[in-house]
Design a protein around this motif. Structure first.
Motif, PDB file in Angstrom:
ATOM      1  N   MET A 224     -22.535 -16.320  52.298  1.00  0.00           N
ATOM      2  CA  MET A 224     -22.972 -15.485  53.418  1.00  0.00           C
ATOM      3  C   MET A 224     -23.519 -16.355  54.544  1.00  0.00           C
ATOM      4  O   MET A 224     -23.244 -16.112  55.726  1.00  0.00           O
ATOM      5  CB  MET A 224     -24.029 -14.480  52.954  1.00  0.00           C
ATOM      6  CG  MET A 224     -24.653 -13.664  54.086  1.00  0.00           C
ATOM      7  SD  MET A 224     -23.466 -12.623  54.984  1.00  0.00           S
ATOM      8  CE  MET A 224     -23.679 -11.070  54.106  1.00  0.00           C
ATOM      9  N   TRP A 225     -24.280 -17.416  54.196  1.00  0.00           N
ATOM     10  CA  TRP A 225     -24.807 -18.315  55.230  1.00  0.00           C
ATOM     11  C   TRP A 225     -23.670 -18.938  56.024  1.00  0.00           C
ATOM     12  O   TRP A 225     -23.730 -19.018  57.259  1.00  0.00           O
ATOM     13  CB  TRP A 225     -25.669 -19.413  54.594  1.00  0.00           C
ATOM     14  CG  TRP A 225     -26.184 -20.377  55.606  1.00  0.00           C
ATOM     15  CD1 TRP A 225     -27.302 -20.236  56.378  1.00  0.00           C
ATOM     16  CD2 TRP A 225     -25.570 -21.612  56.010  1.00  0.00           C
ATOM     17  NE1 TRP A 225     -27.426 -21.311  57.236  1.00  0.00           N
ATOM     18  CE2 TRP A 225     -26.385 -22.169  57.039  1.00  0.00           C
ATOM     19  CE3 TRP A 225     -24.431 -22.308  55.610  1.00  0.00           C
ATOM     20  CZ2 TRP A 225     -26.084 -23.390  57.652  1.00  0.00           C
ATOM     21  CZ3 TRP A 225     -24.130 -23.515  56.229  1.00  0.00           C
ATOM     22  CH2 TRP A 225     -24.947 -24.046  57.231  1.00  0.00           C
ATOM     23  N   VAL A 226     -22.621 -19.378  55.341  1.00  0.00           N
ATOM     24  CA  VAL A 226     -21.478 -19.992  56.025  1.00  0.00           C
ATOM     25  C   VAL A 226     -20.816 -18.990  56.958  1.00  0.00           C
ATOM     26  O   VAL A 226     -20.494 -19.305  58.112  1.00  0.00           O
ATOM     27  CB  VAL A 226     -20.451 -20.533  55.009  1.00  0.00           C
ATOM     28  CG1 VAL A 226     -19.188 -21.009  55.726  1.00  0.00           C
ATOM     29  CG2 VAL A 226     -21.056 -21.679  54.202  1.00  0.00           C
TER      30      VAL A 226
ATOM     31  N   ASP B   5     -33.062 -20.606  56.322  1.00  0.00           N
ATOM     32  CA  ASP B   5     -31.894 -19.846  56.789  1.00  0.00           C
ATOM     33  C   ASP B   5     -31.096 -19.286  55.616  1.00  0.00           C
ATOM     34  O   ASP B   5     -30.497 -18.210  55.724  1.00  0.00           O
ATOM     35  CB  ASP B   5     -31.006 -20.733  57.657  1.00  0.00           C
ATOM     36  CG  ASP B   5     -31.640 -21.063  59.000  1.00  0.00           C
ATOM     37  OD1 ASP B   5     -32.559 -20.333  59.411  1.00  0.00           O
ATOM     38  OD2 ASP B   5     -31.226 -22.051  59.623  1.00  0.00           O
ATOM     39  N   LEU B   6     -31.072 -20.004  54.510  1.00  0.00           N
ATOM     40  CA  LEU B   6     -30.381 -19.501  53.327  1.00  0.00           C
ATOM     41  C   LEU B   6     -31.078 -18.246  52.806  1.00  0.00           C
ATOM     42  O   LEU B   6     -30.426 -17.295  52.373  1.00  0.00           O
ATOM     43  CB  LEU B   6     -30.337 -20.573  52.241  1.00  0.00           C
ATOM     44  CG  LEU B   6     -29.578 -20.204  50.964  1.00  0.00           C
ATOM     45  CD1 LEU B   6     -28.109 -19.892  51.270  1.00  0.00           C
ATOM     46  CD2 LEU B   6     -29.668 -21.333  49.933  1.00  0.00           C
ATOM     47  N   GLU B   7     -32.407 -18.228  52.860  1.00  0.00           N
ATOM     48  CA  GLU B   7     -33.167 -17.045  52.453  1.00  0.00           C
ATOM     49  C   GLU B   7     -32.830 -15.858  53.350  1.00  0.00           C
ATOM     50  O   GLU B   7     -32.683 -14.727  52.877  1.00  0.00           O
ATOM     51  CB  GLU B   7     -34.664 -17.340  52.496  1.00  0.00           C
ATOM     52  CG  GLU B   7     -35.554 -16.139  52.204  1.00  0.00           C
ATOM     53  CD  GLU B   7     -35.282 -15.513  50.846  1.00  0.00           C
ATOM     54  OE1 GLU B   7     -35.239 -14.256  50.773  1.00  0.00           O
ATOM     55  OE2 GLU B   7     -35.105 -16.269  49.859  1.00  0.00           O
ATOM     56  N   ALA B   8     -32.694 -16.105  54.639  1.00  0.00           N
ATOM     57  CA  ALA B   8     -32.326 -15.025  55.566  1.00  0.00           C
ATOM     58  C   ALA B   8     -30.937 -14.490  55.253  1.00  0.00           C
ATOM     59  O   ALA B   8     -30.694 -13.277  55.328  1.00  0.00           O
ATOM     60  CB  ALA B   8     -32.391 -15.534  57.009  1.00  0.00           C
ATOM     61  N   ALA B   9     -30.020 -15.377  54.899  1.00  0.00           N
ATOM     62  CA  ALA B   9     -28.669 -14.941  54.529  1.00  0.00           C
ATOM     63  C   ALA B   9     -28.709 -14.100  53.259  1.00  0.00           C
ATOM     64  O   ALA B   9     -27.992 -13.098  53.140  1.00  0.00           O
ATOM     65  CB  ALA B   9     -27.766 -16.155  54.331  1.00  0.00           C
TER      66      ALA B   9
END
Length: 480
Positions: free
Chosen positions: A311-313, A328-332
């Motif tokens: 999802m981050w990608v 940012d990974l947590e936000a994704a």
């Protein structure tokens, strides 16, 4: 579909060679060690491309190579063989290292739910074909021999600089490639490297006498660039529709692929070239030496799943540079959880009242998402459209959301992005459903203590949490 084509530097309408079919090649990993997150980013972008083409009705024949020999520590033809370097570090043979990390790559490839290629090709399976391509180039006058191998004479290929827009005259020794004084031109590259006396090299094959300018017995191995040309020709043909890789491949690897392939066949190697840009980690280039070469195992140890990284990608576009952080990974992950909450609604919808508006919204959303992805893989815009409509669905009564339209859209989204929304949000069991009904009755009767006790029982015994909706009733969602 429109795609940015590297050689023309333009976004162009995609037109396949053969109607309904796409021939595609992806430069795969060099399996001398575990792959970091940056290595997987491009594969996620290309997976979205493949899925979009398939949804568009194309039969995609995509070959992914695994480089298990010949890739030296420089992008040119100098330095230690990466496979041999990995073998020395681990106290194993290069063959053992290739098998170990090749299998690890494929395991992670599957964990990311990436579309299985038409063919996965290991470079070491194409040695005979490598030698035959060299033979063709030799007959056409493109090769010459020096002490460390058989080289391609780039001066014989006038359009060599065209693809990467290179200024050959400006190239200096040690700049773009490391200088070998025996080479005729600084841009010349090895087709076949000789194993030097006293140098350990597990992967080697006899050099056919007819390929040598100077007689003798010498073992060798294929050049990194040659391997891709050989695999493409053998598995897909002389000209393919789409060739993908990383932006770092443009000035050397892909330029050399084109030179040797097109010199051999007299035909274009690929009609469309797509290149993914780099990602950094914590503001620096992602690498093991900087201790920021995070792997999928690293993020799993911190409680994340491969799909969270996917999802981050997808939150970025393949032609933009990205910076990875765990924040940012947590936000994704939170975004994915919000989507899963909407996906779970398909099991909770009540008797329908007026669902026309939700049907209209979801049908338009599918069209908007499709158009965004087909516009040079603009997944950030596609994701924004999904967020907007999902937010509106949350404001509707359950009776206003059409079950079939929602289920169909979730399936479409899974087919396009491979996020596994349907599989990760199965229906709950009947006992839990009865407890949710009992809790709602307690709330209706203002028995708040009983309602709280039932909530605790439901959430403690299941991987779900309850959400009391502002327009009445409660829905459940899975805990990540």
């Amino acid at each position: 579909m429109k795609l940015y084509n590297t050689p023309t530097k333009k976004v162009e309408e995609f037109k396949p060679i053969k109607s309904g079919q796409v021939l595609m090649y992806t430069c795969g990993p060099t399996v001398y060690s575990k792959q970091h997150l940056g290595n997987y980013t491009a594969f996620i972008y290309w997976d979205t491309l493949i899925r979009a083409l398939m949804l568009g009705g194309y039969n995609v024949q995509r070959v992914l190579n695994i480089t298990d020999v010949g890739h030296l520590t420089s992008d040119a033809d100098t330095g230690e063989d990466k496979m041999q370097k990995g073998a020395k570090k681990e106290g194993k043979t290069a063959w053992q290292v290739a098998e170990e990390w090749g299998n690890d790559f494929l395991k992670n490839f599957n964990e990311l739910n990436l579309t299985e290629p038409y063919k996965i090709s290991k470079a070491t399976d194409y040695i005979d074909e490598d030698l035959e391509l060299i033979r063709t180039l030799k007959k056409k006058g493109y090769t010459y021999q020096i002490d460390d191998g058989i080289y391609y004479d780039t001066a014989k290929f006038p359009q060599y600089a065209k693809f990467a827009h290179l200024d050959i005259k400006a190239l200096k020794a040690g700049a773009r490639v490391e200088h070998n004084p025996q080479k005729r031109n600084i841009s010349d590259f090895a087709l076949w490297k000789f194993v030097q006396l006293g140098v350990a090299h597990d992967m080697q094959w006899p050099t056919p006498v007819d390929l040598l300018d100077k007689p003798g017995e010498v073992a060798g191995f294929p050049g990194w660039h040659l391997e891709c040309s050989t695999i493409i020709k053998k598995e897909l043909g002389d000209t393919i529709d789409i060739h993908t890789g990383g932006i770092e491949h443009i000035p050397v690897h892909h330029t050399n692929e084109i030179a040797q392939s097109e010199a051999a066949t007299g035909k274009p190697l690929a009609n469309y070239w797509l290149h993914a840009h780099h990602i950094t980690a914590d503001g620096q280039k992602m690498s093991k030496s900087l201790n920021n070469g995070y792997t999928l195992d690293d993020i799993k140890e911190r409680g994340f799943k491969p799909v969270d990284f996917k999802m981050w990608v997808l939150q970025g576009q393949f032609m933009t540079n990205r910076n990875f952080t765990f924040k940012d990974l947590e936000a994704a992950r939170q975004r994915l959880n919000n989507w899963r909450a909407i996906a779970a609604l398909r099991h909770q919808l009540t008797e329908p009242e007026d669902t026309k508006e939700s049907i209209k919204m979801l049908n338009q959303l599918e069209n908007d998402v499709t158009q965004s992805v087909n516009d040079n893989l603009n997944t950030p815009q596609a994701l924004a459209y999904v967020d907007s409509i999902f937010s509106k669905l949350e404001q509707l009564k359950l009776s206003e959301i059409d079950r079939e339209a929602l289920a169909n859209f979730i399936k479409f989204l899974d087919d396009l992005l491979g996020l596994g929304l349907d599989k990760s949000t199965p229906d709950i069991n009947e006992d839990t459903k009865q407890l949710i009904i009992a809790r709602q009755l307690a709330r209706d009767n203002k028995d708040w203590q009983a309602a709280d006790e039932l909530r605790d029982e439901i959430e403690q015994n299941n991987d779900i949490v309850l959400n009391d909706r502002p327009n009445g009733g409660a829905t459940w969602r899975y805990i990540d």
